[in-house]
Motif scaffolding. Structure first.
Motif, PDB file in Angstrom:
ATOM      1  N   UNK A 224      -6.170   9.662   8.519  1.00 34.98           N
ATOM      2  CA  UNK A 224      -6.753   8.604   9.353  1.00 34.98           C
ATOM      3  C   UNK A 224      -8.207   8.354   8.983  1.00 34.98           C
ATOM      4  N   UNK A 225      -8.930   9.410   8.622  1.00 30.01           N
ATOM      5  CA  UNK A 225     -10.330   9.233   8.219  1.00 30.01           C
ATOM      6  C   UNK A 225     -10.439   8.419   6.936  1.00 30.01           C
ATOM      7  N   UNK A 226      -9.520   8.660   5.994  1.00 29.98           N
ATOM      8  CA  UNK A 226      -9.519   7.872   4.753  1.00 29.98           C
ATOM      9  C   UNK A 226      -9.238   6.404   5.065  1.00 29.98           C
ATOM     10  N   UNK A 227      -8.278   6.183   5.964  1.00 28.41           N
ATOM     11  CA  UNK A 227      -7.942   4.806   6.326  1.00 28.41           C
ATOM     12  C   UNK A 227      -9.127   4.125   6.999  1.00 28.41           C
ATOM     13  N   UNK A 228      -9.817   4.843   7.886  1.00 32.63           N
ATOM     14  CA  UNK A 228     -10.993   4.284   8.550  1.00 32.63           C
ATOM     15  C   UNK A 228     -12.067   3.927   7.533  1.00 32.63           C
ATOM     16  N   UNK A 229     -12.240   4.774   6.527  1.00 28.22           N
ATOM     17  CA  UNK A 229     -13.229   4.515   5.481  1.00 28.22           C
ATOM     18  C   UNK A 229     -12.855   3.268   4.682  1.00 28.22           C
TER      19      UNK A 229
ATOM     20  N   UNK B  50     -11.448   0.684   5.822  1.00 28.55           N
ATOM     21  CA  UNK B  50     -11.654  -0.509   6.649  1.00 28.55           C
ATOM     22  C   UNK B  50     -13.130  -0.719   6.992  1.00 28.55           C
ATOM     23  N   UNK B  51     -13.789   0.341   7.442  1.00 32.17           N
ATOM     24  CA  UNK B  51     -15.162   0.181   7.960  1.00 32.17           C
ATOM     25  C   UNK B  51     -16.205   0.909   7.133  1.00 32.17           C
ATOM     26  N   UNK B  52     -15.819   1.538   6.032  1.00 32.45           N
ATOM     27  CA  UNK B  52     -16.767   2.301   5.234  1.00 32.45           C
ATOM     28  C   UNK B  52     -17.717   1.427   4.444  1.00 32.45           C
ATOM     29  N   UNK B  53     -18.601   2.102   3.695  1.00 31.21           N
ATOM     30  CA  UNK B  53     -19.606   1.380   2.895  1.00 31.21           C
ATOM     31  C   UNK B  53     -18.945   0.564   1.790  1.00 31.21           C
ATOM     32  N   UNK B  54     -17.848   1.062   1.272  1.00 31.23           N
ATOM     33  CA  UNK B  54     -17.146   0.350   0.197  1.00 31.23           C
ATOM     34  C   UNK B  54     -15.694   0.129   0.616  1.00 31.23           C
ATOM     35  N   UNK B  55     -15.444  -0.862   1.477  1.00 34.05           N
ATOM     36  CA  UNK B  55     -14.090  -1.064   2.017  1.00 34.05           C
ATOM     37  C   UNK B  55     -13.098  -1.515   0.946  1.00 34.05           C
ATOM     38  N   UNK B  56     -11.840  -1.484   1.314  1.00 31.65           N
ATOM     39  CA  UNK B  56     -10.772  -1.904   0.407  1.00 31.65           C
ATOM     40  C   UNK B  56     -10.949  -3.378   0.020  1.00 31.65           C
TER      41      UNK B  56
ATOM     42  N   UNK C  58      -1.589  -4.408   8.390  1.00 36.67           N
ATOM     43  CA  UNK C  58      -2.675  -4.249   7.421  1.00 36.67           C
ATOM     44  C   UNK C  58      -2.919  -2.770   7.129  1.00 36.67           C
ATOM     45  N   UNK C  59      -2.966  -1.972   8.187  1.00 39.36           N
ATOM     46  CA  UNK C  59      -3.218  -0.547   8.011  1.00 39.36           C
ATOM     47  C   UNK C  59      -2.106   0.126   7.210  1.00 39.36           C
ATOM     48  N   UNK C  60      -0.858  -0.284   7.457  1.00 41.67           N
ATOM     49  CA  UNK C  60       0.244   0.294   6.705  1.00 41.67           C
ATOM     50  C   UNK C  60       0.147  -0.087   5.227  1.00 41.67           C
ATOM     51  N   UNK C  61      -0.225  -1.345   4.993  1.00 46.67           N
ATOM     52  CA  UNK C  61      -0.362  -1.790   3.606  1.00 46.67           C
ATOM     53  C   UNK C  61      -1.495  -1.045   2.909  1.00 46.67           C
ATOM     54  N   UNK C  62      -2.620  -0.869   3.597  1.00 45.44           N
ATOM     55  CA  UNK C  62      -3.747  -0.134   3.024  1.00 45.44           C
ATOM     56  C   UNK C  62      -3.365   1.320   2.762  1.00 45.44           C
ATOM     57  N   UNK C  63      -2.616   1.904   3.670  1.00 50.18           N
ATOM     58  CA  UNK C  63      -2.205   3.297   3.508  1.00 50.18           C
ATOM     59  C   UNK C  63      -1.281   3.437   2.283  1.00 50.18           C
ATOM     60  N   UNK C  64      -0.317   2.492   2.158  1.00 54.26           N
ATOM     61  CA  UNK C  64       0.605   2.531   1.018  1.00 54.26           C
ATOM     62  C   UNK C  64      -0.150   2.339  -0.295  1.00 54.26           C
ATOM     63  N   UNK C  65      -1.096   1.404  -0.305  1.00 60.03           N
ATOM     64  CA  UNK C  65      -1.872   1.150  -1.524  1.00 60.03           C
ATOM     65  C   UNK C  65      -2.661   2.386  -1.937  1.00 60.03           C
ATOM     66  N   UNK C  66      -3.282   3.039  -0.939  1.00 57.39           N
ATOM     67  CA  UNK C  66      -4.073   4.234  -1.241  1.00 57.39           C
ATOM     68  C   UNK C  66      -3.185   5.366  -1.742  1.00 57.39           C
ATOM     69  N   UNK C  67      -1.985   5.511  -1.182  1.00 55.66           N
ATOM     70  CA  UNK C  67      -1.063   6.551  -1.663  1.00 55.66           C
ATOM     71  C   UNK C  67      -0.688   6.295  -3.119  1.00 55.66           C
TER      72      UNK C  67
END
Length: 584
Positions: free
Chosen positions: A105-110, A112-118, A153-162
């Motif tokens: 969840x922390x990776x997903x939060x990063x 979305x809202x981190x310094x270098x978002x997806x 969106x979160x599921x897509x981001x999670x799949x992409x990161x995996x």
């Protein structure tokens, strides 16, 4: 029987009771409904909805790219690609689960809202100055009406990161070391100038060579892997040609003639041609009259605004409109439709005939029904994995049906680009070595070629021993010395000699001024003199070149490994394909 009546009645009562209970549980519905999913991979279902979405994506992309509709064979290709994609995706997902690749969840939060978002977040919420509009992003996240969208969106981001982690996991084991970079640099930047004599194997006549039956069988036994075949199918079929009828042609011609009258009154010619789907695009350019192609010459004699009568070009009707004339230059438009079989009067009629044939052939017999209808029965063969079928052509749809049929089974009608087919499987042959009688002629050719190579090598070796220098060998053999400048070590072909990777390798093992001994190659025997050799100095490689070579080699390794990796996963997986039952 009379003495057993009581027992029989009790058995019947008990049986009806069980049937009543089973009926209440709808077990018979479950038995008759067939498979509930399109297939499965190691027990994980592949849904029909996923499959249809993927097929629709491919067909829509094709239509957008070409502006045309998808023909039956193209659709069959996309259907097969969609299935392969879904199987591969599920296998990769299962492998990621097995080796424990997860996204916290922390990776997903990063992301979305981190310094270098997806990239997706940056694309949606990037301000004009290139920064992320954090206020808009926060508002979108907290908005109740976006809750469902954010789940996706979160599921897509999670799949992409995996997937990124999986790629990194694979790439970590495929690193290119400095020695590989060094060797590749040398191969790309080393050159040789050579003079050579080439003695083609084909110069030895076939009648000088004989091969005994024992030699052929021994070669076959020692090289059975060379005669492996995929699963093969022998089948018979009847067909209905989808060639447009004379009436179809007349209908299209009349349609173009009717539209031609509307074309004459069109105010916006480009919009008109686009709206009615003319196969010839409107350019709006002025073309000198003497440069207008011969088939379009009727437009020259028209008045401005006038439309020609129908002109048949390559079997398709055309009408021309002279839009404007400027001196000797003409602006014009062309309205044309291809002549195709009428989808109702012709195609539906043929489809109905094929369906009727299949229905009666399944009960009365294939050959009997073909004879009753006076249809020509043809035979064909096909191999699993090869969609080109002699006599039928390129047909993924036919191959897919053949792969699913059992012996003597009759298929439902198959639509290709040019035919409707109904096939009956005659024989399925499993993969494995072809029997010796079937490949005897091929074995004989291979044995004779081996003997021819050995004979030529012996002859050239004898000339080499009896003559000193390339010129003397050329005189003795009545051959002309050929020269090649700047032959690269990384090359695979010798000019005027064909593909000779091994021979090129031998050249770069020589020293400048050396004369080689006879070298057997793919196409002949060579005697080579190296007149100049320029071997690259790896000390001269730049950082940019090193990075480029390393990146290219790693990409090549990654692509090659991916295919082998996926093939291995498929080989080890339990893949169930229900497409025939679900989609028929």
């Amino acid at each position: 029987m009379r003495n057993s009546t009581a027992s029989i009645l009790w058995i019947l009562i008990f049986s009806f009771g069980i049937l009543w209970v089973l009926a209440d549980t709808q077990v018979f519905d479950a038995l008759t409904v067939g498979p509930r999913s399109l297939g499965s991979v190691n027990g994980e279902a592949i849904s029909l909805n996923e499959y249809n979405q993927r097929v629709n994506f491919y067909t829509e992309q094709y239509q957008q790219r070409t502006g045309g509709s998808v023909n039956p064979e193209m659709r069959a290709t996309y259907e097969n690609q969609a299935w392969e994609d879904l199987v591969a995706a599920e296998l990769i997902q299962q492998k990621m689960n097995e080796i424990g690749i997860t996204v916290t969840d922390n990776e997903l939060l990063e992301m979305v809202t981190g310094e270098n978002p997806a990239p997706f977040i940056r694309q949606q919420f990037q301000a004009e100055d290139g920064t992320i509009d954090r206020i808009a992003l926060r508002a979108a996240i907290e908005s109740p009406e976006n809750s469902e969208a954010w789940i996706q969106v979160e599921q897509q981001l999670r799949d992409t990161r995996r997937q990124e982690k999986m790629s990194s996991y694979i790439s970590s084991g495929l690193k290119v070391n400095s020695l590989e970079v060094r060797n590749e640099y040398i191969k790309e930047n080393s050159y040789a100038n050579i003079r050579y004599l080439r003695f083609p194997y084909a110069d030895i006549p076939a009648e000088e060579i004989t091969a005994t039956e024992e030699e052929l069988r021994a070669y076959y036994q020692d090289n059975q892997d060379r005669f492996e075949r995929a699963e093969t199918y022998r089948f018979r079929y009847v067909s209905w040609d989808k060639t447009p009828t004379a009436q179809d042609t007349t209908n299209i011609v009349n349609e173009v003639a009717d539209l031609g009258r509307a074309f004459a009154n069109a105010q916006d010619d480009s919009l008109f041609l686009d709206r009615y789907g003319s196969t010839v695009d409107y350019t709006g350019a002025y073309v000198p009259a003497d440069e207008i192609r011969e088939e379009y010459q009727p437009v020259v004699d028209l008045d401005v605004g006038e439309v020609s009568d129908v002109v048949m070009i390559n079997g398709d009707p055309h009408v021309f409109k002279k839009v404007d004339q400027r001196g000797n230059e003409i602006k014009f438009g062309v309205l044309s439709y291809p002549v195709v079989a009428d989808p109702i009067a012709t195609i539906d009629r043929l489809a109905e005939q094929a369906s009727e044939f299949e229905f009666y052939a399944s009960s009365e017999g294939f050959m009997q029904e073909a004879e009753r209808r006076e249809l020509e029965v043809q035979e064909g063969t096909a191999s699993k994995g090869s969609s080109f079928i002699p006599g039928i052509g390129q047909s993924q749809s036919t191959l897919r049906i053949l792969e699913s049929l059992s012996e003597d089974e009759i298929s439902e009608p198959i639509e290709t680009n040019n035919f409707f087919l109904v096939v009956q499987m005659i024989q399925k042959t499993p993969e494995g070595p072809r029997p010796f009688p079937e490949v005897r002629s091929q074995v004989e050719t291979l044995v004779i070629n081996e003997k021819r190579k050995n004979m030529m090598l012996e002859r050239v070796q004898e000339m080499y021993q009896n003559n000193s220098g390339l010129e003397a060998i050329a005189t003795a053999s009545d051959k002309e010395i050929q020269e090649v400048q700047d032959l690269r070590m990384a090359a695979t072909r010798i000019p005027d000699a064909g593909r000779e990777v091994g021979v090129i390798g031998e050249i770069f093992d020589m020293e400048q001024g050396d004369l080689s001994e006879p070298i057997p190659g793919e196409n002949g025997v060579y005697v080579i003199e190296v007149t100049e050799l320029s071997e690259a100095d790896p000390a001269n490689i730049t950082d940019t070149q090193r990075q480029q070579i390393q990146s290219r080699l790693e990409q090549q390794k990654f692509m090659a490994f991916n295919q082998v990796f996926l093939d291995q996963l498929k080989a080890e997986a339990d893949i169930v394909d229900n497409r025939r039952e679900m989609l028929q």
